[in-house]
Design a protein around this motif. Structure first.
Motif, PDB file in Angstrom:
ATOM      1  N   ALA A  14       0.833  -1.192   0.000  1.00 21.92           N
ATOM      2  CA  ALA A  14       0.000   0.000   0.000  1.00 21.92           C
ATOM      3  C   ALA A  14       0.873   1.249   0.000  1.00 21.92           C
ATOM      4  O   ALA A  14       1.888   1.305   0.688  1.00 21.92           O
ATOM      5  N   GLY A  15       0.467   2.213  -0.825  1.00 23.00           N
ATOM      6  CA  GLY A  15       1.246   3.428  -0.983  1.00 23.00           C
ATOM      7  C   GLY A  15       2.236   3.372  -2.121  1.00 23.00           C
ATOM      8  O   GLY A  15       2.813   4.401  -2.498  1.00 23.00           O
ATOM      9  N   GLY A  16       2.427   2.189  -2.666  1.00 22.59           N
ATOM     10  CA  GLY A  16       3.387   2.012  -3.752  1.00 22.59           C
ATOM     11  C   GLY A  16       2.807   2.339  -5.109  1.00 22.59           C
ATOM     12  O   GLY A  16       1.666   2.808  -5.227  1.00 22.59           O
ATOM     13  N   SER A  17       3.619   2.088  -6.135  1.00 26.33           N
ATOM     14  CA  SER A  17       3.246   2.420  -7.511  1.00 26.33           C
ATOM     15  C   SER A  17       3.508   1.244  -8.440  1.00 26.33           C
ATOM     16  O   SER A  17       4.386   0.406  -8.179  1.00 26.33           O
ATOM     17  N   LEU A  18       2.763   1.197  -9.503  1.00 25.62           N
ATOM     18  CA  LEU A  18       2.979   0.251 -10.597  1.00 25.62           C
ATOM     19  C   LEU A  18       2.637   0.959 -11.894  1.00 25.62           C
ATOM     20  O   LEU A  18       1.795   1.871 -11.917  1.00 25.62           O
ATOM     21  N   ARG A  19       3.273   0.518 -12.980  1.00 32.13           N
ATOM     22  CA  ARG A  19       2.882   0.999 -14.293  1.00 32.13           C
ATOM     23  C   ARG A  19       2.502  -0.198 -15.153  1.00 32.13           C
ATOM     24  O   ARG A  19       3.325  -1.098 -15.398  1.00 32.13           O
ATOM     25  N   LEU A  20       1.277  -0.197 -15.602  1.00 34.30           N
ATOM     26  CA  LEU A  20       0.796  -1.236 -16.510  1.00 34.30           C
ATOM     27  C   LEU A  20       1.015  -0.777 -17.950  1.00 34.30           C
ATOM     28  O   LEU A  20       0.913   0.406 -18.257  1.00 34.30           O
ATOM     29  N   LEU A  81      -0.827   2.681 -17.939  1.00 38.13           N
ATOM     30  CA  LEU A  81      -1.582   3.128 -16.779  1.00 38.13           C
ATOM     31  C   LEU A  81      -0.597   3.245 -15.611  1.00 38.13           C
ATOM     32  O   LEU A  81      -0.150   2.236 -15.083  1.00 38.13           O
ATOM     33  N   GLN A  82      -0.258   4.473 -15.269  1.00 34.78           N
ATOM     34  CA  GLN A  82       0.597   4.727 -14.121  1.00 34.78           C
ATOM     35  C   GLN A  82      -0.282   4.806 -12.886  1.00 34.78           C
ATOM     36  O   GLN A  82      -1.200   5.634 -12.824  1.00 34.78           O
ATOM     37  N   ASN A  87      -3.792   1.338  -2.967  1.00 34.88           N
ATOM     38  CA  ASN A  87      -4.357   0.823  -1.724  1.00 34.88           C
ATOM     39  C   ASN A  87      -4.975  -0.539  -1.986  1.00 34.88           C
ATOM     40  O   ASN A  87      -5.182  -0.936  -3.142  1.00 34.88           O
ATOM     41  N   PRO A  88      -5.256  -1.299  -0.926  1.00 26.83           N
ATOM     42  CA  PRO A  88      -5.772  -2.668  -1.122  1.00 26.83           C
ATOM     43  C   PRO A  88      -7.044  -2.721  -1.972  1.00 26.83           C
ATOM     44  O   PRO A  88      -7.300  -3.741  -2.621  1.00 26.83           O
ATOM     45  N   GLU A  89      -7.840  -1.657  -1.969  1.00 24.15           N
ATOM     46  CA  GLU A  89      -9.065  -1.638  -2.777  1.00 24.15           C
ATOM     47  C   GLU A  89      -8.765  -1.601  -4.279  1.00 24.15           C
ATOM     48  O   GLU A  89      -9.668  -1.807  -5.100  1.00 24.15           O
ATOM     49  N   ASP A  90      -7.526  -1.346  -4.655  1.00 21.97           N
ATOM     50  CA  ASP A  90      -7.137  -1.372  -6.070  1.00 21.97           C
ATOM     51  C   ASP A  90      -6.784  -2.780  -6.551  1.00 21.97           C
ATOM     52  O   ASP A  90      -6.519  -2.974  -7.748  1.00 21.97           O
ATOM     53  N   THR A  91      -6.780  -3.741  -5.644  1.00 23.03           N
ATOM     54  CA  THR A  91      -6.472  -5.114  -6.022  1.00 23.03           C
ATOM     55  C   THR A  91      -7.525  -5.651  -6.988  1.00 23.03           C
ATOM     56  O   THR A  91      -8.727  -5.606  -6.700  1.00 23.03           O
ATOM     57  N   ALA A  92      -7.075  -6.111  -8.138  1.00 23.05           N
ATOM     58  CA  ALA A  92      -7.993  -6.585  -9.176  1.00 23.05           C
ATOM     59  C   ALA A  92      -7.184  -7.112 -10.349  1.00 23.05           C
ATOM     60  O   ALA A  92      -5.968  -6.916 -10.427  1.00 23.05           O
ATOM     61  N   VAL A  93      -7.885  -7.756 -11.262  1.00 23.72           N
ATOM     62  CA  VAL A  93      -7.317  -8.030 -12.577  1.00 23.72           C
ATOM     63  C   VAL A  93      -7.621  -6.817 -13.446  1.00 23.72           C
ATOM     64  O   VAL A  93      -8.770  -6.378 -13.540  1.00 23.72           O
ATOM     65  N   GLY A 118      -7.939  -7.294 -23.733  1.00 24.54           N
ATOM     66  CA  GLY A 118      -6.766  -8.092 -23.453  1.00 24.54           C
ATOM     67  C   GLY A 118      -7.116  -9.201 -22.478  1.00 24.54           C
ATOM     68  O   GLY A 118      -8.254  -9.337 -22.035  1.00 24.54           O
ATOM     69  N   GLN A 119      -6.081  -9.986 -22.122  1.00 19.76           N
ATOM     70  CA  GLN A 119      -6.306 -11.141 -21.258  1.00 19.76           C
ATOM     71  C   GLN A 119      -6.263 -10.776 -19.780  1.00 19.76           C
ATOM     72  O   GLN A 119      -6.672 -11.570 -18.932  1.00 19.76           O
ATOM     73  N   GLY A 120      -5.761  -9.592 -19.464  1.00 15.45           N
ATOM     74  CA  GLY A 120      -5.733  -9.132 -18.090  1.00 15.45           C
ATOM     75  C   GLY A 120      -4.403  -9.357 -17.406  1.00 15.45           C
ATOM     76  O   GLY A 120      -3.641 -10.264 -17.759  1.00 15.45           O
ATOM     77  N   THR A 121      -4.120  -8.524 -16.414  1.00 12.02           N
ATOM     78  CA  THR A 121      -2.920  -8.667 -15.593  1.00 12.02           C
ATOM     79  C   THR A 121      -3.302  -8.396 -14.139  1.00 12.02           C
ATOM     80  O   THR A 121      -4.055  -7.467 -13.842  1.00 12.02           O
ATOM     81  N   GLN A 122      -2.815  -9.250 -13.255  1.00  7.31           N
ATOM     82  CA  GLN A 122      -3.192  -9.174 -11.849  1.00  7.31           C
ATOM     83  C   GLN A 122      -2.395  -8.092 -11.126  1.00  7.31           C
ATOM     84  O   GLN A 122      -1.163  -8.032 -11.236  1.00  7.31           O
ATOM     85  N   VAL A 123      -3.114  -7.278 -10.373  1.00  9.38           N
ATOM     86  CA  VAL A 123      -2.495  -6.297  -9.476  1.00  9.38           C
ATOM     87  C   VAL A 123      -2.969  -6.606  -8.067  1.00  9.38           C
ATOM     88  O   VAL A 123      -4.178  -6.667  -7.815  1.00  9.38           O
ATOM     89  N   THR A 124      -2.030  -6.819  -7.166  1.00  8.02           N
ATOM     90  CA  THR A 124      -2.358  -7.104  -5.777  1.00  8.02           C
ATOM     91  C   THR A 124      -1.652  -6.090  -4.890  1.00  8.02           C
ATOM     92  O   THR A 124      -0.425  -5.935  -4.975  1.00  8.02           O
ATOM     93  N   VAL A 125      -2.443  -5.408  -4.059  1.00  7.18           N
ATOM     94  CA  VAL A 125      -1.893  -4.394  -3.159  1.00  7.18           C
ATOM     95  C   VAL A 125      -2.053  -4.906  -1.734  1.00  7.18           C
ATOM     96  O   VAL A 125      -3.177  -5.138  -1.277  1.00  7.18           O
ATOM     97  N   SER A 126      -0.957  -5.073  -1.051  1.00  6.47           N
ATOM     98  CA  SER A 126      -1.000  -5.576   0.323  1.00  6.47           C
ATOM     99  C   SER A 126      -1.025  -4.410   1.315  1.00  6.47           C
ATOM    100  O   SER A 126      -0.454  -3.347   1.072  1.00  6.47           O
ATOM    101  N   SER A 127      -1.684  -4.653   2.426  1.00  3.10           N
ATOM    102  CA  SER A 127      -1.809  -3.591   3.440  1.00  3.10           C
ATOM    103  C   SER A 127      -0.658  -3.625   4.427  1.00  3.10           C
ATOM    104  O   SER A 127       0.142  -4.540   4.442  1.00  3.10           O
TER     105      SER A 127
END
Length: 127
Positions: A14-20, A81-82, A87-93, A118-127
């Motif tokens: 949580a609080g981190g960043s990812l770029r899809l 998508l930057q 936060n954990p609520e952003d966890t999704a495919v 597309g086929q999707g990519t998993q994003v998991t945000v841990s608390s």
């Protein structure tokens, strides 16, 4: 018709960043409006962000405004998508979508017969 391949998902605190990234095949990528959607476990797929073919218009879900940024590079046939302040609520495919339409159409229509996914990519945000 384009084919879409997402990448960049993963596990982040949580609080981190990812770029899809979403790489599209085909020579007509610049004709397509692009979008990102996501689906969390047990929930319906929901709109996240959309961008017009030129990049001049963007739309965001209220839940991600100010945290996520959609962009595209037509020379690389790629949309990004930057995602910041995750936060954990952003966890999704997360799914990439393409359509010869306006970005507003992607933002307001959950799906259409001419939309490519597309086929999707998993994003998991841990608390």
């Amino acid at each position: 018709q384009v084919q879409l391949v997402e990448s960049g998902g993963g596990l982040v605190q949580a609080g981190g960043s990812l770029r899809l990234s979403c790489a599209a095949s085909g020579r007509t990528f610049s004709s397509y409006a692009m979008g990102w959607f996501r689906q969390a476990p047990g929930k319906e797929r929901e709109f996240v962000a959309a961008i017009s073919w030129s990049g001049g218009s963007t739309y965001y879900a209220d839940s991600v405004k100010g945290r996520f940024t959609i962009s595209r590079d037509n020379a690389k046939n790629t949309v990004y998508l930057q995602m910041n302040s995750l936060n954990p609520e952003d966890t999704a495919v997360y799914y990439c979508a393409a359509e010869v339409a306006t970005a507003r159409t992607i933002a307001t229509m959950p799906n259409t017969p001419t939309r490519t996914w597309g086929q999707g990519t998993q994003v998991t945000v841990s608390s």
